[in-house]
Write a protein that holds these residues in place. Structure first.
Motif, short mmCIF file in Angstrom:
data_model
loop_
_atom_site.label_atom_id
_atom_site.label_comp_id
_atom_site.label_asym_id
_atom_site.label_seq_id
_atom_site.Cartn_x
_atom_site.Cartn_y
_atom_site.Cartn_z
N PRO A 395 -37.06 -54.28 45.78
CA PRO A 395 -38.17 -54.50 44.41
C PRO A 395 -38.03 -52.21 44.91
CG PRO A 395 -39.47 -55.54 46.59
CD PRO A 395 -37.99 -55.34 46.59
N THR A 396 -37.60 -51.92 46.23
CA THR A 396 -37.70 -51.34 45.90
C THR A 396 -35.86 -49.66 45.49
OG1 THR A 396 -38.57 -50.73 48.48
CG2 THR A 396 -37.01 -48.76 47.97
N ARG A 397 -35.01 -50.92 45.72
CA ARG A 397 -33.89 -50.46 45.20
C ARG A 397 -34.20 -50.41 43.37
NH1 ARG A 397 -28.98 -54.45 46.56
NH2 ARG A 397 -27.86 -52.91 44.92
N PHE A 398 -35.03 -51.51 43.01
CA PHE A 398 -35.39 -51.70 41.51
C PHE A 398 -36.06 -50.66 41.14
CE2 PHE A 398 -37.81 -52.89 38.12
CZ PHE A 398 -37.43 -53.21 37.24
N LEU A 399 -37.15 -49.93 41.67
CA LEU A 399 -37.53 -48.90 41.34
C LEU A 399 -37.08 -47.95 41.65
CD1 LEU A 399 -41.00 -49.51 42.95
CD2 LEU A 399 -40.25 -50.14 41.10
N LEU A 400 -36.59 -47.31 42.72
CA LEU A 400 -35.22 -46.43 42.77
C LEU A 400 -34.36 -46.22 41.68
CD1 LEU A 400 -34.66 -45.91 46.68
CD2 LEU A 400 -36.77 -44.34 44.96
N THR A 401 -33.62 -47.29 41.50
CA THR A 401 -33.13 -47.13 40.22
C THR A 401 -33.14 -46.81 38.90
OG1 THR A 401 -31.82 -48.74 40.96
CG2 THR A 401 -30.82 -48.68 39.05
N LEU A 402 -34.79 -46.90 38.67
CA LEU A 402 -35.19 -47.16 37.71
C LEU A 402 -35.56 -45.35 37.49
CD1 LEU A 402 -38.45 -49.74 36.96
CD2 LEU A 402 -35.62 -49.19 35.25
N LEU A 403 -36.50 -44.75 38.48
CA LEU A 403 -36.96 -43.30 38.94
C LEU A 403 -35.18 -42.29 38.54
CD1 LEU A 403 -38.61 -41.83 39.46
CD2 LEU A 403 -38.29 -42.35 41.32
N ARG A 404 -34.11 -43.12 38.86
CA ARG A 404 -32.67 -42.61 39.05
C ARG A 404 -32.06 -42.00 37.06
NH1 ARG A 404 -27.67 -44.46 39.03
NH2 ARG A 404 -28.31 -46.20 40.36
N GLN A 405 -32.11 -43.27 36.65
CA GLN A 405 -32.44 -44.01 34.91
C GLN A 405 -33.25 -42.68 34.37
OE1 GLN A 405 -32.23 -47.52 34.56
NE2 GLN A 405 -31.03 -47.91 35.20
N MET A 406 -34.24 -42.56 35.30
CA MET A 406 -35.18 -41.89 34.03
C MET A 406 -35.33 -40.23 34.37
SD MET A 406 -39.38 -41.34 34.18
CE MET A 406 -39.59 -43.22 32.89
N THR A 407 -34.99 -39.89 35.79
CA THR A 407 -34.75 -38.62 36.30
C THR A 407 -32.89 -37.80 35.37
OG1 THR A 407 -33.01 -38.92 38.05
CG2 THR A 407 -35.28 -38.35 38.46
N ALA A 408 -32.34 -39.18 35.29
CA ALA A 408 -30.68 -38.34 34.66
C ALA A 408 -31.30 -38.40 33.70
CB ALA A 408 -30.11 -39.39 34.74
N ALA A 409 -32.47 -39.35 32.55
CA ALA A 409 -31.98 -38.89 31.22
C ALA A 409 -33.11 -37.63 30.43
CB ALA A 409 -32.88 -40.17 30.32
N VAL A 410 -33.84 -37.74 31.56
CA VAL A 410 -34.55 -36.11 31.49
C VAL A 410 -34.02 -34.75 30.97
CG1 VAL A 410 -36.42 -34.55 32.67
CG2 VAL A 410 -36.83 -36.98 32.82
#
Length: 757
Positions: A395-410
């Motif tokens: 779950p941690t990997r999944f959430l951190l991946t989502l967070l990384r993708q969001m930060t990269a997009a922003v």
């Protein structure tokens, strides 16, 4: 304040410290051992014996705080070796240096950084010897365990996610990749990749609940959780935010243990008093203000801006979509409270503000509890079994991946980062007074409504709507005050880049960079030129002029082009100009490639060209079209004459030889001269000076340097023509400003303004 005497005591204590610092009392200044003073000035290599007190891993080397043998002082050791045990007696051979204050506005403050660690000197080590490994040491045991935890996380997760979780749980930022750090910074999430108060509170409360689930009494569980978080703070490196959070959590658990109420602002004030009493230099540290500012916003500003207690109680009774909307409104209000406090601090310390940080912060706030708790559980499981830990961490990997993708997009959104510049002290004070005054007014009115609910009900929502509107309008004007940046009529700043040249010309909204490079300072574009531009609030350079291709004039410009091309900065360059004789040559290629990647068109300057911007005219006096200066690049330097009203300035690059002879006939009398070739004896001849007769001469070079610039013969020629001489080795960055038809010279290091008629 009557109910919070600790807050009043904290404000008084801080005021006393500020007044003592202004009066020159050396509070927080580390002991400076006289035996190292001369050696540091000469940059000599020495043997130093001492005991290692603390260790921190850095991206390129390892840092140790060394207590000198038989000395009251500490020395910071920079070593390639990372296995020196904490508590060990060592002998070190290397170059001793004394940290310097910044030489340009916006530059990293080396002196304040090392003072915060209690060190008056630092040593760049070449050889280390362990004399005595010492006995078992808690600090060393914690360090080894932290390194083991980092290694286990790397085994269980991809590199980027492991680096982020290491920073969040272990305080180990050295494991972060450069791309990840930059994405979090540009998305306004930099506070997440450290052991913050939120992290520590979540883990501490989870530990307390676990202990109570194991049937430990409430008081014992609270005290044990507090002790556990003290140990955890030591384990993660005892950063500023961590120490503050540990003190506050310990106070909270102590209040629970003795049956007293907990007040976060009072606990925050106690933490500030304890930390400043131990090290008053925290007052100058960005980490101190950012950490305490965030908690002040949540504990002090948010309760005032939020609805009344009755409204908050009714919000808890809502169901479904209404409850979700209420949660969203509450999150927005928390975010607003944070921004009201953090925006001026971000502008003061970083000179830029992420504009689209709300969505990443909202998402992070929603998932951070799950990330931290499952991350901590996965790490503990991984210490026993890597396979088991990997499963728990899914779950941690999944959430951190989502967070990384969001930060990269922003981070990819155009205009995401606004370079706002550093406010003046009076602007910070004005903003703070307005915000505090509004909060006091809102707090008083809120108390009146709570004491007279019938009267508040009669006035209804319209009165509160008017309050919010008045608050918004007033804060809008407070922000206008904070971010007001007056434009220069005309100014030239010679940045201190060591042995090199870099000049920033400003006139109205027009900004030009003339050269940017150094042969003595590393990463001059990223660490000296870019910070100055950001500190000034310069988001775009209208023109960047390369006078000639020598590295001490260009390597910083190439760095800026690379940073822009890789989208690592919000700075923009509109036009890049090269001397016309470089067109088609090999030395042109690096600029062409870097400019293409950054999306910038390369143009060429020749004698007779002009750039006009408002009152400013930039005239090119040299080189002429069709002339070839291959092999004698200095003589082919672009020479610019700047005219603004009655003021003239001459920028000469490294002009010498036949180039100077060709300019001699075209040059006019000027008030400001950028002395050619860093003050070399072979440039700026007597005939040249007699022609232009400068009132002010600017010299950019390193001292002491291997070339011996500025040369004595050149200085004698300048004095003979009665020119006022200013040099970056003495004054740091030197700024010449046109003020009401008069010129004023300001040296950043000398901190004195010299009016020139």
């Amino acid at each position: 304040m009557r109910k919070r005497p600790m807050c009043l005591a904290c404000l008084g204590f801080m005021l006393v410290l500020v007044l003592l610092r202004i009066a020159g009392v050396p509070l927080g200044t580390p002991f400076s051992d006289p035996k190292y003073e001369n050696k540091a000035q000469q940059g000599r290599k020495v043997w130093i014996a001492g005991t290692i007190e603390t260790y921190e891993k850095k991206s390129s080397n390892n840092g140790y705080v060394l207590r000198g043998e038989g000395s009251k002082g500490k020395i910071y050791l920079l070593a390639k070796r990372g296995d020196l045990p904490v508590g060990a007696a060592v002998r070190v051979y290397g170059t001793v240096k004394k940290p310097e204050s910044p030489r340009n506005p916006g530059m990293f403050d080396e002196k304040t950084y090392y003072e915060g660690k209690g060190c008056a000197f630092y040593v760049i080590s070449e050889r280390e010897e362990v004399v005595d490994a010492g006995r078992w040491n808690l600090g060393e045991a914690l360090r080894l365990e932290r390194e083991r935890c980092c290694a286990v996380l790397k085994e269980m997760m991809p590199e980027e996610e492991a680096g982020v979780l290491s920073a969040m749980l272990l305080g180990e930022r050295s494991e972060l990749t450069e791309e990840t750090y930059l994405a979090y910074q540009q998305s306004g999430l930099l506070h997440l990749i450290s052991v913050s108060g939120m992290h520590l509170m979540l883990l501490g409360m989870a530990l307390r609940r676990l202990l109570m689930a194991l049937h430990l009494p409430k008081t014992s569980a609270s005290l044990a959780a507090a002790a556990g978080m003290v140990l955890y703070g030591m384990f993660t490196g005892s950063g500023t935010a961590t120490v503050r959070a540990v003190v506050m959590f310990a106070v909270r658990m102590g209040a629970v243990a003795v049956g007293r109420t907990y007040d976060s602002l009072s606990a925050l004030s106690l933490a500030a008093i304890l930390m400043l009493a131990e090290n008053p230099s925290y007052l100058e540290q960005s980490g101190f203000w950012l950490s305490f500012g965030a908690v002040t916003a949540i504990s002090g500003v948010y309760p005032v801006l939020a609805g009344e207690k009755a409204e908050r109680k009714r919000r808890g009774e809502k169901m479904g979509l209404e409850k979700l909307a209420a949660k969203g409104k509450e999150a927005a209000m928390v975010y607003l409270s944070l921004q009201l406090v953090m925006i001026p601090l971000q502008a003061w310390y970083f000179y830029e503000i992420p504009l689209f940080a709300f969505l990443p912060n909202l998402f992070a706030g929603a998932v951070m509890t799950a990330v931290l708790l499952t991350g901590a559980a996965g790490l503990l499981a991984g210490l026993a079994s890597v396979k088991a830990g990997s499963v728990v961490l899914l779950p941690t990997r999944f959430l951190l991946t989502l967070l990384r993708q969001m930060t990269a997009a922003v981070a990819q959104i155009p205009g995401n980062v606004w370079i706002c510049g550093q406010p003046e002290k009076w602007q910070m004070a004005g903003y703070g007074i307005i915000l505090t005054g509004l909060l006091v007014i809102l707090y008083v009115r809120k108390r009146k409504r709570e004491m007279n609910p019938d009267g508040a009900k009669r006035k209804g929502a319209q009165a509160r709507k008017r309050e919010r509107m008045l608050f918004g309008i007033t804060m809008f004007f407070a922000c206008v005050l904070l971010f007001y940046r007056p434009r220069e009529t005309f100014s030239i700043t010679a940045l201190d880049v060591g042995q090199g040249d870099s000049l920033v010309v400003e006139s109205g909204r027009f900004v030009m960079l003339n050269d940017g490079g150094s042969s003595s300072a590393s990463a001059v574009g990223e660490k000296r030129i870019l910070p100055y531009l950001k500190q000034r609030g310069i988001a775009a350079l209208d023109a960047v002029v390369v006078t000639h291709p020598d590295a001490d004039h260009t390597n910083g410009i190439l760095e800026l082009l690379e940073l822009i091309g890789e989208q690592k900065t919000a700075l923009r360059i509109r036009h890049l100009f090269l001397p016309v004789w470089m067109k088609g040559s090999e030395k042109e290629n690096p600029f062409i490639l870097a400019a293409q990647k950054a999306g910038i068109m390369v143009e060429y300057l020749k004698k007779g060209d002009e750039i006009r911007a408002g009152e400013l005219t930039v005239s090119v006096l040299h080189p002429g079209a069709g002339e070839d200066y291959t092999g004698e690049e200095n003589a082919g330097s672009v020479v610019l004459q700047l005219s603004c009203g009655a003021c003239r300035a001459l920028l000469t690059g490294d002009l010498e030889g036949r180039g100077e002879e060709e300019v001699l006939g075209a040059a006019e009398r000027c008030q400001i001269l950028k002395v050619a070739h860093h003050g070399s004896r072979n440039s700026t001849s007597e005939a040249f000076l007699n022609r232009i007769q400068p009132q002010i001469s600017l010299i950019s070079c390193a001292w002491p340097g291997r070339y011996g610039h500025p040369h004595r013969e050149l200085l004698e020629r300048l004095r003979a023509c009665k020119s006022h001489i200013y040099g970056t080795p003495v004054d740091g960055a030197v700024t010449v400003q046109l003020k009401r038809d008069r010129l004023a010279v300001h040296g950043y290091r000398s901190d004195v303004e010299f009016p020139v008629s």
